[in-house]
Design a protein around this motif. Sequence first.
Motif, mmCIF file in Angstrom:
data_model
loop_
_atom_site.group_PDB
_atom_site.id
_atom_site.type_symbol
_atom_site.label_atom_id
_atom_site.label_comp_id
_atom_site.label_asym_id
_atom_site.label_seq_id
_atom_site.Cartn_x
_atom_site.Cartn_y
_atom_site.Cartn_z
ATOM 1 N N ARG A 4 9.763 -97.082 34.089
ATOM 2 C CA ARG A 4 10.175 -98.123 35.037
ATOM 3 C C ARG A 4 11.119 -99.121 34.367
ATOM 4 O O ARG A 4 12.117 -99.546 34.971
ATOM 5 C CB ARG A 4 8.937 -98.829 35.608
ATOM 6 C CG ARG A 4 8.159 -97.970 36.607
ATOM 7 C CD ARG A 4 6.771 -98.548 36.885
ATOM 8 N NE ARG A 4 6.819 -99.863 37.515
ATOM 9 C CZ ARG A 4 6.833 -100.071 38.833
ATOM 10 N NH1 ARG A 4 6.819 -99.047 39.678
ATOM 11 N NH2 ARG A 4 6.859 -101.293 39.321
ATOM 12 N N ALA A 5 10.842 -99.474 33.117
ATOM 13 C CA ALA A 5 11.723 -100.396 32.391
ATOM 14 C C ALA A 5 13.082 -99.758 32.136
ATOM 15 O O ALA A 5 14.124 -100.418 32.248
ATOM 16 C CB ALA A 5 11.073 -100.804 31.075
ATOM 17 N N ALA A 55 12.540 -96.938 47.906
ATOM 18 C CA ALA A 55 12.000 -98.281 48.104
ATOM 19 C C ALA A 55 11.450 -98.853 46.800
ATOM 20 O O ALA A 55 11.660 -100.037 46.485
ATOM 21 C CB ALA A 55 10.909 -98.249 49.174
ATOM 22 N N GLU A 56 10.757 -98.023 46.037
ATOM 23 C CA GLU A 56 10.213 -98.490 44.765
ATOM 24 C C GLU A 56 11.326 -98.779 43.766
ATOM 25 O O GLU A 56 11.265 -99.761 43.015
ATOM 26 C CB GLU A 56 9.256 -97.445 44.187
ATOM 27 C CG GLU A 56 8.498 -97.897 42.959
ATOM 28 C CD GLU A 56 7.536 -99.039 43.250
ATOM 29 O OE1 GLU A 56 7.223 -99.801 42.317
ATOM 30 O OE2 GLU A 56 7.097 -99.166 44.413
ATOM 31 N N LEU A 57 12.344 -97.927 43.765
ATOM 32 C CA LEU A 57 13.481 -98.142 42.876
ATOM 33 C C LEU A 57 14.188 -99.453 43.210
ATOM 34 O O LEU A 57 14.579 -100.215 42.313
ATOM 35 C CB LEU A 57 14.445 -96.960 42.992
ATOM 36 C CG LEU A 57 15.553 -96.821 41.948
ATOM 37 C CD1 LEU A 57 14.988 -96.857 40.540
ATOM 38 C CD2 LEU A 57 16.310 -95.514 42.195
ATOM 39 N N ALA A 58 14.324 -99.737 44.477
ATOM 40 C CA ALA A 58 14.935 -100.999 44.902
ATOM 41 C C ALA A 58 14.092 -102.188 44.450
ATOM 42 O O ALA A 58 14.626 -103.211 43.999
ATOM 43 C CB ALA A 58 15.104 -101.013 46.420
ATOM 44 N N ASP A 95 5.397 -80.736 44.459
ATOM 45 C CA ASP A 95 4.685 -81.358 43.354
ATOM 46 C C ASP A 95 5.071 -82.830 43.199
ATOM 47 O O ASP A 95 5.884 -83.364 43.943
ATOM 48 C CB ASP A 95 4.975 -80.595 42.060
ATOM 49 C CG ASP A 95 4.533 -79.144 42.137
ATOM 50 O OD1 ASP A 95 3.442 -78.894 42.660
ATOM 51 O OD2 ASP A 95 5.301 -78.269 41.690
ATOM 52 N N MET A 96 4.490 -83.491 42.202
ATOM 53 C CA MET A 96 4.785 -84.870 41.821
ATOM 54 C C MET A 96 4.713 -85.860 42.990
ATOM 55 O O MET A 96 5.697 -86.538 43.302
ATOM 56 C CB MET A 96 6.148 -84.952 41.136
ATOM 57 C CG MET A 96 6.200 -84.212 39.814
ATOM 58 S SD MET A 96 7.759 -84.469 38.926
ATOM 59 C CE MET A 96 7.586 -86.203 38.479
ATOM 60 N N PRO A 97 3.557 -85.957 43.662
ATOM 61 C CA PRO A 97 3.438 -86.888 44.792
ATOM 62 C C PRO A 97 3.616 -88.343 44.361
ATOM 63 O O PRO A 97 3.331 -88.701 43.215
ATOM 64 C CB PRO A 97 2.010 -86.641 45.298
ATOM 65 C CG PRO A 97 1.277 -86.113 44.107
ATOM 66 C CD PRO A 97 2.274 -85.282 43.366
ATOM 67 N N VAL A 98 4.100 -89.151 45.278
ATOM 68 C CA VAL A 98 4.247 -90.576 44.994
ATOM 69 C C VAL A 98 2.879 -91.242 45.047
ATOM 70 O O VAL A 98 1.915 -90.678 45.583
ATOM 71 C CB VAL A 98 5.213 -91.251 45.997
ATOM 72 C CG1 VAL A 98 6.592 -90.618 45.939
ATOM 73 C CG2 VAL A 98 4.650 -91.195 47.416
ATOM 74 N N THR A 130 7.249 -90.512 39.673
ATOM 75 C CA THR A 130 6.733 -91.185 38.481
ATOM 76 C C THR A 130 6.904 -92.699 38.541
ATOM 77 O O THR A 130 6.012 -93.460 38.169
ATOM 78 C CB THR A 130 7.422 -90.637 37.214
ATOM 79 O OG1 THR A 130 7.118 -89.240 37.083
ATOM 80 C CG2 THR A 130 6.938 -91.360 35.967
ATOM 81 N N VAL A 131 8.060 -93.151 39.044
ATOM 82 C CA VAL A 131 8.329 -94.595 39.030
ATOM 83 C C VAL A 131 7.485 -95.364 40.043
ATOM 84 O O VAL A 131 7.463 -96.596 40.005
ATOM 85 C CB VAL A 131 9.830 -94.904 39.268
ATOM 86 C CG1 VAL A 131 10.690 -94.295 38.192
ATOM 87 C CG2 VAL A 131 10.265 -94.478 40.661
ATOM 88 N N THR A 132 6.791 -94.673 40.935
ATOM 89 C CA THR A 132 5.948 -95.367 41.915
ATOM 90 C C THR A 132 4.582 -95.724 41.340
ATOM 91 O O THR A 132 3.780 -96.376 42.024
ATOM 92 C CB THR A 132 5.759 -94.516 43.193
ATOM 93 O OG1 THR A 132 4.997 -93.340 42.883
ATOM 94 C CG2 THR A 132 7.100 -94.126 43.790
#
Length: 254
Positions: free
Chosen positions: A186-187, A226-229, A205-208, A176-178
Motif C-alpha cells: 500500500r505504501a 476505490a481503495e487505490l483512490a 482468485d485473489m478476492p478483495v 492485495t491493496v484492499t
Amino acid sequence: MIDSHCHLDFDDFTDDISEVLERARNQGVTRFLIPGTTPSGWQRQCQLHGQHDDIDIAFGLHPYFLQQDNEQALGSLEQQLAHAADQAVAVGEIGLDATVDVPEKEQIAVLDRQLSLAKEARLPVILHHRKTHHLLLARLKATGFDQGGVIHAFSGSKEVADAYRDHGFLLGIGGTVTYSRAKKTRATVAAMPVSALLLETDSPDMPVCGYQGKRNEPVRVTDVAAELAAIRDCAVNEIDAATTNNYQRLFSSN
C-alpha cells in the motif's frame, strides 16, 4: 475501467460467463484481458474473444502448469503466436514461482524462451511472481527484454517497483491493496506515479477484502479502484482515467 487480468476461461465461469460480464459492464468495466496459462486453455480464450468485442487475450505458459514436456508446449506457443498474432495483445501469464514443485532451472529456461518469443513478436509480457522478484529482474536484464509489460499482482517495496519500471513495466494492482495488513504494498502504491499502474482482479482468485472465500469477479475491480483512490487521496475517476490510458498505451499496437 479495465480489468487487466481475469481468468474468465477457467471452469469457474463456464455456467454464467454472460452474467459475470454483464455485472461488470453495468458497473462501468469496459474491457477484460484474459491471460493464457496452458495450451488447452488458449482455444477457450479465442472463443471468448470472438464472442465479445470487449475481451482481449494473451497466450502464455504459467509456471503453475508446466509439464514434463515443456519443449512441446513452447513449440505450441510459438505456433499459437504465429497463427493468432492478430488476436494476442501480450505473451502471458508467464514468470517464476518459488512455491511450485518445478525446478527453478526449468522455470527459468521456459521463461527465457517465452521472453524471446515475445520479443520476436514485439509484444509486452504479463509476469507472474512469487518470492522471485530478484530472479525475474535478473532474467529481464540477462535476456535484454525490451518490450515492457505488467507485473501481475504486484506486491513489494518501492525499490522493487522502481526496478521494474526501469525495465518498462507497469504494476498490476489487485485485491492485495484492499487489505490493511499489506502495509508495504500500500505504501509503494501510494508513492508510485499513477502512470505506472493498472487495475486487475485475477478472477476467480485473489478476492478483495470482505469477499474472502467467494469467487472473485471482474466487477470487483471497482473496489480495487476505490481503495487505490483512497490510498492515494484522489478521486476514483482519476484512477479510472489514468489506468485506462495506461492499458491502452501498453497494448496499443494490438
